[in-house]
Design a protein around this motif. Structure first.
Motif: not given
Length: 65
Positions: A1-19
């Motif tokens: 099992v692999k789980v991948v988190w992204y910040a898609v559209s936020t105030q402080d991160f570039e779009p689709n940033l891999l967290l």
């Protein structure tokens, strides 16, 4: 099992940033995963992708307000 988190559209991160991403092998029916942050989460949309046996099984979207 692999789980991948992204910040898609936020105030402080570039779009689709891999967290973060975590991969594990287990035969348990329940597999807990946790993403933590030392600071407040940035307002915006996020997603987590869940892979089973190397194939994307589902994408869960969530929002921080």
């Amino acid at each position: 099992v692999k789980v991948v988190w992204y910040a898609v559209s936020t105030q402080d991160f570039e779009p689709n940033l891999l967290l973060d991403q975590v991969e594990t092998t287990t035969s348990d029916a329940s597999i807990p995963f946790k993403l933590s942050n030392e600071f407040l989460w940035s307002i915006g949309t996020y997603k987590v992708e869940i892979y089973l046996n190397g194939t994307l099984d589902r994408t869960l979207n969530f929002e921080v307000q």
